[in-house]
Enzyme design. Structure first.
Site, PDB file in Angstrom:
ATOM      1  CE  LYS A  93      88.791  62.647 -16.067  1.00  4.64           C
ATOM      2  NZ  LYS A  93      88.865  61.496 -14.895  1.00  4.64           N
ATOM      3  CG  PHE A 108      87.798  56.552 -15.527  1.00  8.63           C
ATOM      4  CD1 PHE A 108      88.927  56.755 -14.569  1.00  8.63           C
ATOM      5  CD2 PHE A 108      88.369  55.315 -16.476  1.00  8.63           C
ATOM      6  CE1 PHE A 108      90.100  56.401 -14.551  1.00  8.63           C
ATOM      7  CE2 PHE A 108      89.488  54.787 -16.026  1.00  8.63           C
ATOM      8  CZ  PHE A 108      90.420  55.418 -15.202  1.00  8.63           C
ATOM      9  CB  VAL A 109      88.414  59.433 -20.790  1.00  9.98           C
ATOM     10  CG1 VAL A 109      87.266  60.246 -20.795  1.00  9.98           C
ATOM     11  CG2 VAL A 109      89.510  60.126 -19.982  1.00  9.98           C
ATOM     12  CE  LYS A 131     103.248  50.935 -17.431  1.00 13.59           C
ATOM     13  NZ  LYS A 131     102.325  49.614 -17.380  1.00 13.59           N
ATOM     14  N   GLY A 132     100.686  56.733 -19.924  1.00 13.18           N
ATOM     15  CA  GLY A 132      99.699  57.446 -20.675  1.00 13.18           C
ATOM     16  C   GLY A 132      99.854  58.367 -21.835  1.00 13.18           C
ATOM     17  CD  GLU A 183     100.803  64.030 -16.673  1.00  7.04           C
ATOM     18  OE1 GLU A 183     100.428  63.044 -17.496  1.00  7.04           O
ATOM     19  OE2 GLU A 183     100.609  63.899 -15.535  1.00  7.04           O
ATOM     20  CG  ASP A 184      97.934  60.562 -19.422  1.00  2.87           C
ATOM     21  OD1 ASP A 184      98.123  61.658 -18.494  1.00  2.87           O
ATOM     22  OD2 ASP A 184      97.736  59.420 -19.171  1.00  2.87           O
ATOM     23  CG  ASP A 227      95.814  52.691 -17.432  1.00  2.00           C
ATOM     24  OD1 ASP A 227      95.799  53.716 -17.176  1.00  2.00           O
ATOM     25  OD2 ASP A 227      95.744  51.507 -16.506  1.00  2.00           O
ATOM     26  CG  ASP A 248      91.725  63.756 -12.414  1.00  3.78           C
ATOM     27  OD1 ASP A 248      90.728  64.168 -12.450  1.00  3.78           O
ATOM     28  OD2 ASP A 248      91.774  62.602 -11.651  1.00  3.78           O
ATOM     29  NE  ARG A 308      98.791  51.470 -20.245  1.00  3.99           N
ATOM     30  CZ  ARG A 308      98.737  52.652 -19.337  1.00  3.99           C
ATOM     31  NH1 ARG A 308      98.532  53.885 -19.610  1.00  3.99           N
ATOM     32  NH2 ARG A 308      99.156  52.374 -17.900  1.00  3.99           N
TER      33      ARG A 308
HETATM   34  P1  IMP Z   1      96.346  63.960 -11.247  1.00  9.42           P
HETATM   35  O1  IMP Z   1      97.441  63.978 -10.525  1.00  9.42           O
HETATM   36  O2  IMP Z   1      95.056  64.050 -10.305  1.00  9.42           O
HETATM   37  O3  IMP Z   1      96.120  65.201 -12.068  1.00  9.42           O
HETATM   38  O4  IMP Z   1      96.297  62.646 -12.229  1.00  9.42           O
HETATM   39  C1  IMP Z   1      96.886  62.523 -13.476  1.00  9.42           C
HETATM   40  C2  IMP Z   1      96.941  61.196 -13.647  1.00  9.42           C
HETATM   41  O5  IMP Z   1      95.789  60.361 -13.247  1.00  9.42           O
HETATM   42  C3  IMP Z   1      97.058  60.918 -14.996  1.00  9.42           C
HETATM   43  O6  IMP Z   1      98.259  61.059 -15.822  1.00  9.42           O
HETATM   44  C4  IMP Z   1      96.460  59.637 -15.456  1.00  9.42           C
HETATM   45  O7  IMP Z   1      97.339  58.364 -15.306  1.00  9.42           O
HETATM   46  C5  IMP Z   1      95.397  59.371 -14.112  1.00  9.42           C
HETATM   47  N1  IMP Z   1      93.972  59.707 -14.766  1.00  9.42           N
HETATM   48  C6  IMP Z   1      93.335  60.616 -14.307  1.00  9.42           C
HETATM   49  N2  IMP Z   1      92.188  60.880 -14.794  1.00  9.42           N
HETATM   50  C7  IMP Z   1      91.959  59.595 -15.627  1.00  9.42           C
HETATM   51  C8  IMP Z   1      90.891  59.123 -16.440  1.00  9.42           C
HETATM   52  O8  IMP Z   1      89.796  59.600 -16.448  1.00  9.42           O
HETATM   53  N3  IMP Z   1      91.328  57.964 -17.242  1.00  9.42           N
HETATM   54  C9  IMP Z   1      92.752  57.367 -16.958  1.00  9.42           C
HETATM   55  N4  IMP Z   1      93.623  57.904 -16.156  1.00  9.42           N
HETATM   56  C10 IMP Z   1      93.465  59.035 -15.505  1.00  9.42           C
END
Ligand code: IMP
Length: 196
Positions: free
Chosen positions: A146, A167-168, A58-59, A114-115, A174, A118, A180
């Site tokens: 990140k 962590f943001v 939902k981000g 994408e929000d 969220d 990571d 959010r």
């Molecule tokens: P990835 O697969 O590790 O790149 O994860 C991406 C997803 O992890 C994002 O779409 C977020 O939902 C969640 N996520 C990663 N870092 C954060 C953060 O700092 N705050 C909130 N959600 C995060």
């Protein structure tokens, strides 16, 4: 009861829980400016195309909503849901689709919105799944990156801000489904009392 907030505290800080501190990392004004810049860049690359935005729930909802309005031209959108594969320690790359797209993307100019990027595992999984559906172009826009956390070999085509490994929350992001609705992107610091 609400309390007076200091300049650096996030708008909406009054709604936080004991032991959860918020610090503004990127203000709403900076986000708006950056989103407009990103939209201009995307439109420069695809001046005539109808752009099909895919928001990852939902981000990404606020980012997608703002980006879509800045893009101009013909824009459509769709959403999909993915489940988290763990709480940060699990890096198996297992991503589960909880809601698939409603529409076919075959032959479309697709922009995945994408929000935050990571580890990159979610995006890697999504790109593989989308490529199989034969879009005309497949591009990725992320608001936050990140970089130092990356595991999967993926890169966004359009990136808003590179951020440190913190962590943001806010602007769609969220913590336990909360925060959010903060207009800024904030660092969430968990105090000694932790979650309540
Ligand atoms: P990835 O697969 O590790 O790149 O994860 C991406 C997803 O992890 C994002 O779409 C977020 O939902 C969640 N996520 C990663 N870092 C954060 C953060 O700092 N705050 C909130 N959600 C995060």
């Amino acid at each position: 009861m609400s309390r007076i907030r200091t300049k650096k505290e996030a708008k909406g800080q009054e709604g936080n829980r004991p032991g959860e501190e918020l610090r503004v990392l990127i203000s709403h004004a900076r986000i708006q400016k950056k989103v407009a810049e990103m939209a201009r860049e995307i439109r420069r690359d695809f001046p005539k195309d109808s752009l099909h935005l895919i928001g990852v729930l939902k981000g990404s909802i606020f980012f997608l909503a703002d980006l879509a309005r800045e893009l101009g031209g013909e824009v459509s959108f769709d959403f999909l849901g993915v489940s988290s594969y763990g709480k940060g320690t699990d890096s198996t790359g297992e991503v589960k689709l909880t809601k698939d797209l409603d529409l076919s993307i075959e032959g479309l100019t697709v922009l995945v919105v994408e929000d935050i990027l990571d580890t990159g595992l979610t995006l890697k999984y999504l790109l593989k799944s989308f490529e199989e559906r034969k879009p005309k172009h497949l591009r990725v826009a992320v608001l936050l990156d990140k970089v130092e956390r990356r595991i999967a070999d993926v890169k966004a085509d359009y990136t808003g801000f590179e951020i440190p490994n913190e962590f943001v929350v806010g602007y769609g992001l969220d913590y336990d489904e909360r925060y959010r609705n903060l207009p800024d992107v904030c660092v969430l610091q968990l105090g000694t009392r932790g979650k309540t």
